[in-house]
Design a protein around this motif. Sequence first.
Motif, mmCIF file in Angstrom:
data_model
loop_
_atom_site.group_PDB
_atom_site.id
_atom_site.type_symbol
_atom_site.label_atom_id
_atom_site.label_comp_id
_atom_site.label_asym_id
_atom_site.label_seq_id
_atom_site.Cartn_x
_atom_site.Cartn_y
_atom_site.Cartn_z
ATOM 1 N N ASP A 152 -3.009 -16.017 7.044
ATOM 2 C CA ASP A 152 -4.740 -16.462 7.411
ATOM 3 C C ASP A 152 -4.654 -16.526 6.115
ATOM 4 N N LEU A 153 -4.856 -17.155 4.917
ATOM 5 C CA LEU A 153 -5.286 -17.514 3.788
ATOM 6 C C LEU A 153 -7.040 -17.034 3.962
ATOM 7 N N ASP A 154 -7.911 -17.594 4.151
ATOM 8 C CA ASP A 154 -9.039 -16.692 4.050
ATOM 9 C C ASP A 154 -9.745 -15.852 4.651
ATOM 10 N N ALA A 155 -8.658 -15.593 5.470
ATOM 11 C CA ALA A 155 -8.784 -13.601 5.913
ATOM 12 C C ALA A 155 -7.835 -12.268 4.361
ATOM 13 N N ILE A 156 -7.010 -13.297 4.073
ATOM 14 C CA ILE A 156 -6.767 -12.447 3.367
ATOM 15 C C ILE A 156 -7.942 -11.888 1.755
ATOM 16 N N ALA A 157 -8.490 -13.848 1.596
ATOM 17 C CA ALA A 157 -9.148 -14.036 0.484
ATOM 18 C C ALA A 157 -10.570 -12.959 0.734
ATOM 19 N N ASP A 158 -10.874 -13.163 1.874
ATOM 20 C CA ASP A 158 -11.731 -11.849 2.230
ATOM 21 C C ASP A 158 -11.403 -9.993 2.097
ATOM 22 N N GLY A 159 -10.354 -10.153 2.097
ATOM 23 C CA GLY A 159 -9.762 -8.951 2.051
ATOM 24 C C GLY A 159 -9.157 -8.603 3.274
ATOM 25 N N HIS A 160 -9.083 -8.444 4.062
ATOM 26 C CA HIS A 160 -8.592 -8.616 5.524
ATOM 27 C C HIS A 160 -7.228 -8.772 6.124
ATOM 28 N N PHE A 161 -6.411 -7.920 6.073
ATOM 29 C CA PHE A 161 -4.869 -8.343 5.971
ATOM 30 C C PHE A 161 -4.673 -7.600 7.503
ATOM 31 N N ASP A 162 -4.004 -8.567 7.951
ATOM 32 C CA ASP A 162 -3.432 -8.048 9.398
ATOM 33 C C ASP A 162 -1.795 -7.455 9.367
ATOM 34 N N GLU A 163 -1.688 -7.492 10.383
ATOM 35 C CA GLU A 163 -0.654 -6.652 10.312
ATOM 36 C C GLU A 163 1.194 -7.809 9.437
ATOM 37 N N THR A 164 0.905 -8.469 9.407
ATOM 38 C CA THR A 164 1.442 -9.795 9.474
ATOM 39 C C THR A 164 1.466 -10.495 7.953
ATOM 40 N N ALA A 165 0.014 -9.882 7.573
ATOM 41 C CA ALA A 165 0.671 -9.972 6.554
ATOM 42 C C ALA A 165 0.329 -8.447 5.314
ATOM 43 N N ARG A 166 0.281 -7.915 5.693
ATOM 44 C CA ARG A 166 0.980 -6.403 5.874
ATOM 45 C C ARG A 166 2.130 -6.365 4.981
ATOM 46 N N GLU A 167 3.148 -6.839 6.614
ATOM 47 C CA GLU A 167 4.223 -6.661 5.933
ATOM 48 C C GLU A 167 4.865 -8.037 5.049
ATOM 49 N N PHE A 168 4.449 -9.362 5.125
ATOM 50 C CA PHE A 168 4.181 -10.028 3.939
ATOM 51 C C PHE A 168 4.364 -9.476 2.562
ATOM 52 N N PHE A 169 3.433 -8.724 2.178
ATOM 53 C CA PHE A 169 3.018 -7.816 0.952
ATOM 54 C C PHE A 169 3.773 -6.854 0.257
ATOM 55 N N GLU A 170 4.019 -5.803 2.108
ATOM 56 C CA GLU A 170 4.797 -4.815 2.042
ATOM 57 C C GLU A 170 6.761 -5.345 1.667
ATOM 58 N N GLU A 171 6.722 -6.413 1.846
ATOM 59 C CA GLU A 171 8.138 -6.498 1.285
ATOM 60 C C GLU A 171 8.478 -7.217 0.569
ATOM 61 N N ARG A 172 7.751 -7.321 -0.251
ATOM 62 C CA ARG A 172 7.911 -7.715 -2.237
ATOM 63 C C ARG A 172 7.221 -6.346 -2.392
ATOM 64 N N GLY A 173 7.019 -5.555 -2.218
ATOM 65 C CA GLY A 173 6.692 -4.193 -3.238
ATOM 66 C C GLY A 173 5.270 -4.354 -3.578
ATOM 67 N N PHE A 174 4.060 -4.626 -2.190
ATOM 68 C CA PHE A 174 2.289 -4.130 -2.419
ATOM 69 C C PHE A 174 2.472 -3.185 -1.642
ATOM 70 N N ALA A 175 2.252 -2.414 -2.310
ATOM 71 C CA ALA A 175 1.790 -0.686 -1.080
ATOM 72 C C ALA A 175 0.084 -0.962 -0.964
ATOM 73 N N PHE A 176 -0.122 -0.651 0.796
ATOM 74 C CA PHE A 176 -1.647 -0.207 1.093
ATOM 75 C C PHE A 176 -1.586 0.863 1.533
ATOM 76 N N GLU A 177 -2.862 0.941 1.506
ATOM 77 C CA GLU A 177 -3.516 2.774 1.840
ATOM 78 C C GLU A 177 -3.720 2.462 3.247
#
Length: 88
Positions: A63-88
């Motif tokens: 959900d690009l709108d949610a990501i733009a608002d800074g809300h990362f669900d589990e799917t978004a977190r997995e997507f970015f973590e697989e590509r080297g981005f870290a979340f706190e």
Amino acid sequence: MVYKVDLYSRHRLRWLLKEVYSTWRKLGKKFKRGQLFPSLGWAVEKLTLMRDLQAAVGGGHLDLDAIADGHFDETAREFFEERGFAFE
């Protein structure tokens, strides 16, 4: 495209560098002489990320709108973590 490759393959590196520099200047970008561009590997990495992101959003997986608002669900977190981005 083949014409451009053929055209540029016939010139010396110095001419190519001058051509790149002058074209960036025409576009309004001010680079100092000798400034290095990002590596090809960096560019490939970013383009691959954008391609994967477009496919995931287009396929309805992110959900690009949610990501733009800074809300990362589990799917978004997995997507970015697989590509080297870290979340706190």
